[in-house]
Motif scaffolding. Structure first.
Motif, PDB file in Angstrom:
ATOM      1  N   THR A 132       0.825  -1.208   0.000  1.00 18.37           N
ATOM      2  CA  THR A 132       0.000   0.000   0.000  1.00 18.37           C
ATOM      3  C   THR A 132       0.862   1.261   0.000  1.00 18.37           C
ATOM      4  O   THR A 132       0.667   2.172  -0.817  1.00 18.37           O
ATOM      5  N   LEU A 133       1.827   1.311   0.902  1.00 13.78           N
ATOM      6  CA  LEU A 133       2.657   2.508   1.032  1.00 13.78           C
ATOM      7  C   LEU A 133       3.558   2.710  -0.181  1.00 13.78           C
ATOM      8  O   LEU A 133       3.809   3.847  -0.603  1.00 13.78           O
ATOM      9  N   ASP A 138       4.654   5.832  -5.032  1.00 14.30           N
ATOM     10  CA  ASP A 138       4.766   5.937  -6.493  1.00 14.30           C
ATOM     11  C   ASP A 138       3.811   6.995  -7.043  1.00 14.30           C
ATOM     12  O   ASP A 138       4.177   7.773  -7.938  1.00 14.30           O
ATOM     13  N   LEU A 139       2.601   7.034  -6.510  1.00 15.25           N
ATOM     14  CA  LEU A 139       1.613   8.010  -6.973  1.00 15.25           C
ATOM     15  C   LEU A 139       2.036   9.438  -6.627  1.00 15.25           C
ATOM     16  O   LEU A 139       1.760  10.379  -7.386  1.00 15.25           O
ATOM     17  N   ILE A 140       2.705   9.596  -5.499  1.00 10.53           N
ATOM     18  CA  ILE A 140       3.264  10.906  -5.161  1.00 10.53           C
ATOM     19  C   ILE A 140       4.355  11.286  -6.158  1.00 10.53           C
ATOM     20  O   ILE A 140       4.381  12.415  -6.677  1.00 10.53           O
ATOM     21  N   LYS A 141       5.243  10.351  -6.458  1.00 10.12           N
ATOM     22  CA  LYS A 141       6.330  10.634  -7.397  1.00 10.12           C
ATOM     23  C   LYS A 141       5.804  10.933  -8.797  1.00 10.12           C
ATOM     24  O   LYS A 141       6.427  11.674  -9.556  1.00 10.12           O
ATOM     25  N   GLN A 142       4.644  10.368  -9.132  1.00 12.97           N
ATOM     26  CA  GLN A 142       4.013  10.640 -10.422  1.00 12.97           C
ATOM     27  C   GLN A 142       3.234  11.956 -10.430  1.00 12.97           C
ATOM     28  O   GLN A 142       2.755  12.389 -11.476  1.00 12.97           O
ATOM     29  N   GLY A 143       3.122  12.595  -9.251  1.00 15.31           N
ATOM     30  CA  GLY A 143       2.432  13.875  -9.162  1.00 15.31           C
ATOM     31  C   GLY A 143       0.919  13.773  -9.130  1.00 15.31           C
ATOM     32  O   GLY A 143       0.232  14.788  -9.284  1.00 15.31           O
ATOM     33  N   LYS A 144       0.384  12.584  -8.888  1.00 17.98           N
ATOM     34  CA  LYS A 144      -1.073  12.418  -8.894  1.00 17.98           C
ATOM     35  C   LYS A 144      -1.687  12.668  -7.518  1.00 17.98           C
ATOM     36  O   LYS A 144      -2.861  13.021  -7.420  1.00 17.98           O
ATOM     37  N   ILE A 145      -0.909  12.459  -6.472  1.00 20.82           N
ATOM     38  CA  ILE A 145      -1.304  12.855  -5.127  1.00 20.82           C
ATOM     39  C   ILE A 145      -0.106  13.554  -4.491  1.00 20.82           C
ATOM     40  O   ILE A 145       1.043  13.314  -4.871  1.00 20.82           O
ATOM     41  N   LEU A 146      -0.399  14.450  -3.536  1.00 22.43           N
ATOM     42  CA  LEU A 146       0.686  15.200  -2.903  1.00 22.43           C
ATOM     43  C   LEU A 146       1.045  14.661  -1.527  1.00 22.43           C
ATOM     44  O   LEU A 146       2.215  14.616  -1.155  1.00 22.43           O
ATOM     45  N   TYR A 147       0.027  14.276  -0.760  1.00 22.10           N
ATOM     46  CA  TYR A 147       0.242  13.775   0.591  1.00 22.10           C
ATOM     47  C   TYR A 147      -0.664  12.571   0.833  1.00 22.10           C
ATOM     48  O   TYR A 147      -1.708  12.425   0.205  1.00 22.10           O
ATOM     49  N   VAL A 148      -0.260  11.750   1.806  1.00 20.06           N
ATOM     50  CA  VAL A 148      -1.011  10.539   2.138  1.00 20.06           C
ATOM     51  C   VAL A 148      -1.567  10.636   3.548  1.00 20.06           C
ATOM     52  O   VAL A 148      -0.873  11.086   4.473  1.00 20.06           O
ATOM     53  N   ALA A 161       3.041   1.726   9.885  1.00 20.58           N
ATOM     54  CA  ALA A 161       3.166   2.474   8.631  1.00 20.58           C
ATOM     55  C   ALA A 161       4.382   3.385   8.643  1.00 20.58           C
ATOM     56  O   ALA A 161       5.131   3.472   7.649  1.00 20.58           O
ATOM     57  N   ILE A 162       4.609   4.068   9.753  1.00 22.18           N
ATOM     58  CA  ILE A 162       5.756   4.971   9.848  1.00 22.18           C
ATOM     59  C   ILE A 162       7.064   4.184   9.794  1.00 22.18           C
ATOM     60  O   ILE A 162       8.027   4.586   9.112  1.00 22.18           O
ATOM     61  N   GLN A 163       7.127   3.060  10.463  1.00 29.21           N
ATOM     62  CA  GLN A 163       8.340   2.244  10.459  1.00 29.21           C
ATOM     63  C   GLN A 163       8.672   1.738   9.053  1.00 29.21           C
ATOM     64  O   GLN A 163       9.834   1.767   8.631  1.00 29.21           O
ATOM     65  N   ILE A 164       7.639   1.301   8.325  1.00 32.07           N
ATOM     66  CA  ILE A 164       7.864   0.806   6.960  1.00 32.07           C
ATOM     67  C   ILE A 164       8.283   1.953   6.045  1.00 32.07           C
ATOM     68  O   ILE A 164       9.207   1.810   5.227  1.00 32.07           O
ATOM     69  N   SER A 165       7.646   3.089   6.189  1.00 35.22           N
ATOM     70  CA  SER A 165       8.003   4.250   5.361  1.00 35.22           C
ATOM     71  C   SER A 165       9.442   4.672   5.585  1.00 35.22           C
ATOM     72  O   SER A 165      10.177   4.974   4.633  1.00 35.22           O
ATOM     73  N   ASP A 166       9.846   4.681   6.833  1.00 34.55           N
ATOM     74  CA  ASP A 166      11.219   5.083   7.152  1.00 34.55           C
ATOM     75  C   ASP A 166      12.227   4.044   6.654  1.00 34.55           C
ATOM     76  O   ASP A 166      13.318   4.394   6.183  1.00 34.55           O
ATOM     77  N   PHE A 168      11.989   2.055   4.010  1.00 33.13           N
ATOM     78  CA  PHE A 168      12.118   2.072   2.551  1.00 33.13           C
ATOM     79  C   PHE A 168      12.184   3.490   1.967  1.00 33.13           C
ATOM     80  O   PHE A 168      12.173   3.665   0.751  1.00 33.13           O
ATOM     81  N   LEU A 169      12.231   4.490   2.857  1.00 28.14           N
ATOM     82  CA  LEU A 169      12.313   5.899   2.440  1.00 28.14           C
ATOM     83  C   LEU A 169      11.102   6.314   1.609  1.00 28.14           C
ATOM     84  O   LEU A 169      11.212   7.099   0.659  1.00 28.14           O
ATOM     85  N   PHE A 170       9.910   5.801   1.980  1.00 31.86           N
ATOM     86  CA  PHE A 170       8.670   6.237   1.345  1.00 31.86           C
ATOM     87  C   PHE A 170       8.253   7.567   1.967  1.00 31.86           C
ATOM     88  O   PHE A 170       8.632   7.896   3.095  1.00 31.86           O
ATOM     89  N   ASN A 171       7.458   8.322   1.234  1.00 32.15           N
ATOM     90  CA  ASN A 171       6.839   9.495   1.827  1.00 32.15           C
ATOM     91  C   ASN A 171       5.929   9.045   2.974  1.00 32.15           C
ATOM     92  O   ASN A 171       5.123   8.128   2.819  1.00 32.15           O
ATOM     93  N   ARG A 172       6.057   9.700   4.120  1.00 34.26           N
ATOM     94  CA  ARG A 172       5.276   9.332   5.298  1.00 34.26           C
ATOM     95  C   ARG A 172       3.816   9.787   5.179  1.00 34.26           C
ATOM     96  O   ARG A 172       3.524  10.800   4.539  1.00 34.26           O
ATOM     97  N   ILE A 173       2.934   9.068   5.865  1.00 32.30           N
ATOM     98  CA  ILE A 173       1.589   9.594   6.051  1.00 32.30           C
ATOM     99  C   ILE A 173       1.691  10.804   6.984  1.00 32.30           C
ATOM    100  O   ILE A 173       2.566  10.849   7.858  1.00 32.30           O
ATOM    101  N   ILE A 174       0.807  11.778   6.799  1.00 35.15           N
ATOM    102  CA  ILE A 174       0.892  12.997   7.610  1.00 35.15           C
ATOM    103  C   ILE A 174      -0.345  13.232   8.459  1.00 35.15           C
ATOM    104  O   ILE A 174      -0.334  14.080   9.348  1.00 35.15           O
ATOM    105  N   VAL A 175      -1.429  12.464   8.203  1.00 30.23           N
ATOM    106  CA  VAL A 175      -2.687  12.759   8.903  1.00 30.23           C
ATOM    107  C   VAL A 175      -3.514  11.494   9.067  1.00 30.23           C
ATOM    108  O   VAL A 175      -3.504  10.608   8.213  1.00 30.23           O
ATOM    109  N   ASN A 176      -4.199  11.423  10.188  1.00 29.21           N
ATOM    110  CA  ASN A 176      -5.153  10.356  10.462  1.00 29.21           C
ATOM    111  C   ASN A 176      -6.525  11.010  10.610  1.00 29.21           C
ATOM    112  O   ASN A 176      -6.656  12.029  11.294  1.00 29.21           O
TER     113      ASN A 176
END
Length: 314
Positions: A132-133, A138-148, A161-166, A168-176
């Protein structure tokens, strides 16, 4: 209107967000929906929320059409995916296939190049969180979404989610996005303190407990209200109890002692915590939006907070 940053990002949202669940395209026709959205924007609301399944995509279409009147950099639009969009085996969840397809369909309906926030509308126990992350990154890198963002994830799921993002250096989720009100304060126990440690903000829905904290149910049930609708939503059903109505009456009495309305008390209580970036509210008319915005920025004293705690713990 005050604007607050989401998580550790630079994105700022108004402390009131306008939602579209069960309103635009359902209880509210298109022309009235557009007027309501325009009034919200005129009053300083820059944060607008929808989802692919709200009114089978009609809410997305109406919301984006109304916002076309304004400069794209002046508003933040959020949508979501998880729930089933058809009967197919891949028509729900947070798999790469479903997320990519739903982002494309949402962008097509809204005639947008990108959405500002894309939410995982629930936690998916069948899809690896890494899949999922990675897809959302990938969708962020494609410019289709800005934040997750995510919706209704618990503390363990947020931490995962934060541990996996960190890792693999994925963009982190910012809001719940979760439910929070004087009648449902559950997230104070773990979600809020854990989110603060993880660098996440909350945009909370049902801050007025599906209308119960407006006081309109305290004396009698109005005609054509949600309480008389046989198709009422699950959030209202869980909150509309004798116990909740008793507490709402006590809270209204307390608000009156301090020269506040029940709505002013409820909104001020929700927004008092720094981790709450915005309260997500629905509205069926421009007047309703205006009334809600006018009720902002009321300061609660320590005495009031003590009395409120006594009521919702009683």
């Amino acid at each position: 209107m005050q604007y607050n940053k989401l998580g550790q990002s630079g994105l700022k949202v108004s402390e009131i967000s306008l939602g579209s669940y069960l309103t635009f395209g359902e209880r509210v026709n298109e022309s009235d929906s557009v007027r309501t959205i325009h009034k919200a924007f005129d009053l300083g609301i820059n944060s607008f929320d929808t989802a692919n399944v709200y009114q089978q995509g009609e809410a997305e279409r109406i919301l984006a059409k109304a916002l076309k009147s304004f400069a794209r950099d002046d508003y933040v639009i959020a949508t979501k995916a998880f729930w089933a969009t058809s009967k197919g085996p891949n028509s729900r969840g947070l798999s790469r296939k479903h997320l990519v397809e739903q982002v494309h369909q949402s962008l097509k309906r809204m005639k947008l190049d990108y959405v500002d926030i894309f939410y995982c509308h629930s936690y998916d126990y069948e899809t690896p969180v890494e899949e999922t992350l990675r897809t959302l990154d990938d969708l962020i890198k494609q410019g289709k979404i800005l934040y997750v963002g995510v919706s209704n994830w618990n503390s363990e799921q947020l931490q995962e989610a934060i541990q996996i993002s960190d890792k693999f250096l994925f963009n982190r989720i910012i809001v719940n996005q979760c439910e929070y009100s004087l009648l449902k304060p559950d997230i104070e126990d773990t979600i809020i303190p854990d989110s603060e440690k993880l660098g996440l903000s909350q945009i909370v829905f049902s801050p007025l407990a599906q209308g119960i904290l407006t006081g309109k149910y305290n004396k009698q049930i109005p005609e054509l209200s949600r309480a008389t609708n046989p198709n009422i939503n699950k959030f209202f059903t869980s909150l509309f109890t004798k116990e909740s109505l008793r507490k709402a009456q006590q809270l209204e009495n307390l608000a009156g002692e301090f020269d506040l309305s029940l709505t002013e008390l409820a909104l001020s209580w929700v927004l008092r915590k720094n981790n709450i970036a915005s309260a997500l509210m629905g509205a069926s008319s421009p007047k309703q939006v205006e009334e809600n915005v006018k009720r902002l920025n009321k300061q609660l004293t320590s005495e009031m907070l003590t009395e409120i705690t006594k009521i919702y713990n009683s």
